[in-house]
Scaffold this motif. Structure first.
Motif, PDB file in Angstrom:
ATOM      1  N   VAL A 324       3.988  -0.175  -1.791  1.00  0.00           N
ATOM      2  CA  VAL A 324       4.195  -1.626  -1.889  1.00  0.00           C
ATOM      3  C   VAL A 324       4.835  -2.210  -0.624  1.00  0.00           C
ATOM      4  N   PRO A 325       5.995  -1.706  -0.153  1.00  0.00           N
ATOM      5  CA  PRO A 325       6.539  -2.271   1.081  1.00  0.00           C
ATOM      6  C   PRO A 325       5.642  -2.049   2.285  1.00  0.00           C
ATOM      7  N   LEU A 326       4.903  -0.946   2.296  1.00  0.00           N
ATOM      8  CA  LEU A 326       4.002  -0.679   3.415  1.00  0.00           C
ATOM      9  C   LEU A 326       2.804  -1.613   3.402  1.00  0.00           C
ATOM     10  N   THR A 327       2.217  -1.827   2.225  1.00  0.00           N
ATOM     11  CA  THR A 327       1.055  -2.710   2.127  1.00  0.00           C
ATOM     12  C   THR A 327       1.440  -4.160   2.358  1.00  0.00           C
ATOM     13  N   SER A 328       2.508  -4.606   1.699  1.00  0.00           N
ATOM     14  CA  SER A 328       2.958  -5.983   1.925  1.00  0.00           C
ATOM     15  C   SER A 328       3.402  -6.157   3.372  1.00  0.00           C
ATOM     16  N   GLY A 329       4.000  -5.107   3.942  1.00  0.00           N
ATOM     17  CA  GLY A 329       4.417  -5.160   5.339  1.00  0.00           C
ATOM     18  C   GLY A 329       3.243  -5.308   6.285  1.00  0.00           C
ATOM     19  N   LEU A 330       2.143  -4.621   5.995  1.00  0.00           N
ATOM     20  CA  LEU A 330       0.955  -4.765   6.824  1.00  0.00           C
ATOM     21  C   LEU A 330       0.375  -6.171   6.733  1.00  0.00           C
ATOM     22  N   VAL A 331       0.382  -6.736   5.530  1.00  0.00           N
ATOM     23  CA  VAL A 331      -0.110  -8.106   5.370  1.00  0.00           C
ATOM     24  C   VAL A 331       0.723  -9.062   6.217  1.00  0.00           C
ATOM     25  N   GLY A 332       2.051  -8.947   6.115  1.00  0.00           N
ATOM     26  CA  GLY A 332       2.927  -9.807   6.898  1.00  0.00           C
ATOM     27  C   GLY A 332       2.817  -9.548   8.389  1.00  0.00           C
ATOM     28  N   GLN A 333       2.662  -8.286   8.766  1.00  0.00           N
ATOM     29  CA  GLN A 333       2.564  -7.919  10.184  1.00  0.00           C
ATOM     30  C   GLN A 333       1.300  -8.503  10.812  1.00  0.00           C
ATOM     31  N   ILE A 334       0.193  -8.424  10.100  1.00  0.00           N
ATOM     32  CA  ILE A 334      -1.083  -8.864  10.665  1.00  0.00           C
ATOM     33  C   ILE A 334      -1.218 -10.380  10.621  1.00  0.00           C
ATOM     34  N   PHE A 335      -0.832 -10.995   9.503  1.00  0.00           N
ATOM     35  CA  PHE A 335      -1.123 -12.413   9.278  1.00  0.00           C
ATOM     36  C   PHE A 335       0.102 -13.322   9.329  1.00  0.00           C
ATOM     37  N   GLY A 336       1.325 -12.754   9.429  1.00  0.00           N
ATOM     38  CA  GLY A 336       2.527 -13.573   9.393  1.00  0.00           C
ATOM     39  C   GLY A 336       2.999 -13.792   7.962  1.00  0.00           C
ATOM     40  N   VAL A 337       4.180 -14.401   7.810  1.00  0.00           N
ATOM     41  CA  VAL A 337       4.789 -14.501   6.479  1.00  0.00           C
ATOM     42  C   VAL A 337       4.677 -15.876   5.837  1.00  0.00           C
ATOM     43  N   ARG A 338       4.084 -16.852   6.546  1.00  0.00           N
ATOM     44  CA  ARG A 338       4.006 -18.187   5.957  1.00  0.00           C
ATOM     45  C   ARG A 338       3.266 -18.171   4.622  1.00  0.00           C
ATOM     46  N   TYR A 339       2.157 -17.480   4.556  1.00  0.00           N
ATOM     47  CA  TYR A 339       1.363 -17.409   3.320  1.00  0.00           C
ATOM     48  C   TYR A 339       1.349 -15.990   2.758  1.00  0.00           C
ATOM     49  N   VAL A 340       2.446 -15.266   2.958  1.00  0.00           N
ATOM     50  CA  VAL A 340       2.462 -13.858   2.562  1.00  0.00           C
ATOM     51  C   VAL A 340       2.330 -13.691   1.048  1.00  0.00           C
ATOM     52  N   SER A 341       2.916 -14.595   0.255  1.00  0.00           N
ATOM     53  CA  SER A 341       2.799 -14.462  -1.203  1.00  0.00           C
ATOM     54  C   SER A 341       1.353 -14.627  -1.650  1.00  0.00           C
ATOM     55  N   THR A 342       0.640 -15.564  -1.029  1.00  0.00           N
ATOM     56  CA  THR A 342      -0.761 -15.764  -1.385  1.00  0.00           C
ATOM     57  C   THR A 342      -1.618 -14.581  -0.966  1.00  0.00           C
ATOM     58  N   LEU A 343      -1.489 -14.160   0.289  1.00  0.00           N
ATOM     59  CA  LEU A 343      -2.342 -13.090   0.791  1.00  0.00           C
ATOM     60  C   LEU A 343      -2.025 -11.754   0.135  1.00  0.00           C
ATOM     61  N   PHE A 344      -0.729 -11.460  -0.039  1.00  0.00           N
ATOM     62  CA  PHE A 344      -0.389 -10.226  -0.748  1.00  0.00           C
ATOM     63  C   PHE A 344      -0.777 -10.342  -2.215  1.00  0.00           C
ATOM     64  N   GLY A 345      -0.775 -11.572  -2.752  1.00  0.00           N
ATOM     65  CA  GLY A 345      -1.236 -11.769  -4.121  1.00  0.00           C
ATOM     66  C   GLY A 345      -2.692 -11.381  -4.286  1.00  0.00           C
ATOM     67  N   ILE A 346      -3.517 -11.678  -3.287  1.00  0.00           N
ATOM     68  CA  ILE A 346      -4.921 -11.289  -3.342  1.00  0.00           C
ATOM     69  C   ILE A 346      -5.060  -9.776  -3.290  1.00  0.00           C
ATOM     70  N   VAL A 347      -4.295  -9.154  -2.396  1.00  0.00           N
ATOM     71  CA  VAL A 347      -4.318  -7.687  -2.320  1.00  0.00           C
ATOM     72  C   VAL A 347      -3.813  -7.087  -3.633  1.00  0.00           C
ATOM     73  N   PHE A 348      -2.807  -7.733  -4.210  1.00  0.00           N
ATOM     74  CA  PHE A 348      -2.256  -7.228  -5.467  1.00  0.00           C
ATOM     75  C   PHE A 348      -3.263  -7.375  -6.609  1.00  0.00           C
ATOM     76  N   LEU A 349      -4.138  -8.372  -6.522  1.00  0.00           N
ATOM     77  CA  LEU A 349      -5.223  -8.494  -7.499  1.00  0.00           C
ATOM     78  C   LEU A 349      -6.054  -7.225  -7.513  1.00  0.00           C
ATOM     79  N   SER A 350      -6.356  -6.701  -6.334  1.00  0.00           N
ATOM     80  CA  SER A 350      -7.111  -5.453  -6.262  1.00  0.00           C
ATOM     81  C   SER A 350      -6.342  -4.309  -6.917  1.00  0.00           C
ATOM     82  N   HIS A 351      -5.019  -4.280  -6.695  1.00  0.00           N
ATOM     83  CA  HIS A 351      -4.163  -3.283  -7.337  1.00  0.00           C
ATOM     84  C   HIS A 351      -4.302  -3.353  -8.849  1.00  0.00           C
ATOM     85  N   GLN A 352      -4.314  -4.569  -9.380  1.00  0.00           N
ATOM     86  CA  GLN A 352      -4.362  -4.731 -10.831  1.00  0.00           C
ATOM     87  C   GLN A 352      -5.746  -4.470 -11.405  1.00  0.00           C
ATOM     88  N   LEU A 353      -6.778  -4.688 -10.608  1.00  0.00           N
ATOM     89  CA  LEU A 353      -8.107  -4.264 -11.045  1.00  0.00           C
ATOM     90  C   LEU A 353      -8.136  -2.747 -11.202  1.00  0.00           C
TER      91      LEU A 353
END
Length: 404
Positions: A324-353
């Motif tokens: 979780v910290p590694l995946t969310s960290g990669l999202v923030g590292q690549i795209f920045g943290v302004r929309y991190v909840s949205t973008l990590f939310g999309i990745v987390f959707l895949s987790h929940q699938l």
């Protein structure tokens, strides 16, 4: 170039409240596997139906997460978390009253699944990483993730004791009272995200952020890898206690195994959170998934005993949610943290699938074959696949023109 404005609250207040929210939410959530046999014996709801309810819970948690993450990015995490905590408590109260599979799916599956979107990793980690400097974001995500493990270690044995001492319905009611405490805790992560971040375009819109992520191959590889993580977590969390009982072990061993997973993941979340700030995250993720595959192979290669179950739980626990910290960290590292909840939310959707198939699919396999063998085989195969998928991710921060 203006640095991002952080929360007016002290970062440690945000971290403590975010971690405690996840402690309660995930601690209760990780105890649901203990209810499988009592519910089955009391109501006749079978393992496939129970697994389907948990699968729906995981699926809704994923489907709603991008939208809830967007709400947190726009209006702040506090309001979202307060609503989530209230709905979580209500869902548990209603689940204690069910008598059939449909009621279980609607309450423990639907209502609790939707409620969890506001009080688990995406919202809590999003609030935490925005409250700290860039060089500490991996550690912050690791601390919040460890909160889920603290909850698992503390609350799973409590749930087992409540079920044995009072019954599963009463245990759910007591858990609902605990869930209600998340409402006041939400105050600690309240506050709207700021617009300006060093090195990024302050004027980037929500739609531009989504299009940018959709055009990045690493974003989709992260989605694929996190699907595997979700499958593992749901399969083990939902079916391991019943699997151990099937092998002749006492039900208390299953509860202890889940608690040990939580205990050792406290260490794992911290270690991998720190590594997210120091090492190439994609390589650490690859090794985590490969280590999971090895752990499962060794567990199944030996007779299932109290000792082997304990060793497996400790090993898997260390690897449990370090993703979780590694995946969310990669999202923030690549795209920045302004929309991190949205973008990590999309990745987390895949987790929940993945969680949907881990919970329901394993139950279906058991109903069809009377064994979890095929579910274990799939778990091992996709762990190896996830390790391979993370290797080619392009993890360099995206360069954008800075508005002047």
């Amino acid at each position: 170039m203006t640095p991002i404005s952080r929360s007016p609250k002290h970062p440690w207040i945000v971290l403590i409240c975010a971690a405690t929210l996840v402690t309660i939410a995930m601690g209760i959530r990780q105890s649901f596997g203990l209810y499988l046999r009592p519910v089955e014996l009391d109501t006749g709801i079978g393992r496939e139906a129970f697994g389907f309810a948990i699968a729906v819970q995981n699926l809704l948690l994923g489907l709603a997460q991008p939208f809830v993450g967007a709400l947190a990015d726009k209006h702040g995490a506090g309001r979202v978390a307060a609503l989530g905590g209230a709905l979580y408590a209500l869902g548990l109260v209603l689940a204690s009253m069910i008598s059939g599979a449909f009621g279980l799916t609607v309450t423990l599956g639907g209502l609790v699944g939707f409620a969890m979107t506001g009080v688990t990793f995406v919202i809590a980690i999003g609030a935490a990483v925005r409250a700290v400097p860039a060089g500490k974001r991996g550690l912050a995500a690791g601390i919040v993730t460890a909160g889920g493990s603290v909850g698992q270690f503390l609350l799973v044995p409590v749930a087992q004791g409540l079920i044995q001492g009072f019954g599963w319905r009463e245990a759910l009611l007591i858990s609902a009272a605990l869930a209600a405490l998340m409402v006041p805790l939400a105050i600690g992560i309240a506050g709207k995200p700021q617009q300006v971040e060093a090195g990024s375009a302050p004027s980037q819109s929500f739609g531009e952020a989504l299009r940018e992520a959709a055009g990045h191959s690493g974003f989709w590889l992260l989605n694929a890898g996190f699907f595997v993580c979700g499958f593992h977590v749901a399969f083990i969390g939902t079916h391991l206690p019943a699997f151990l009982v099937d092998k002749g072990l006492d039900p208390a061993i299953g509860a202890r195994a889940l608690a040990l997973v939580g205990l050792f993941n406290i260490l794992g979340s911290y270690v991998f959170g720190v590594s997210a700030d120091r090492l190439r995250k994609k390589y650490v993720l690859a090794w985590i998934y490969l280590a999971r595959a090895v752990a499962m192979v060794l567990f199944l290669a030996f007779p299932i005993t109290d000792v082997t179950a304990t060793v497996f739980a400790c090993t898997l626990g260390f690897l449990w949610l370090g993703t979780v910290p590694l995946t969310s960290g990669l999202v923030g590292q690549i795209f920045g943290v302004r929309y991190v909840s949205t973008l990590f939310g999309i990745v987390f959707l895949s987790h929940q699938l993945g969680s949907f198939f881990g919970a329901w699919g394993a139950g279906s396999v058991y109903a069809a074959t009377g064994s979890y063998d095929f579910a274990w085989q799939v778990s091992i195969a996709i762990a190896v696949l996830a390790a391979l998928l993370h290797w080619p991710i392009k993890d360099a921060p995206l360069q954008r023109p800075v508005a002047r």
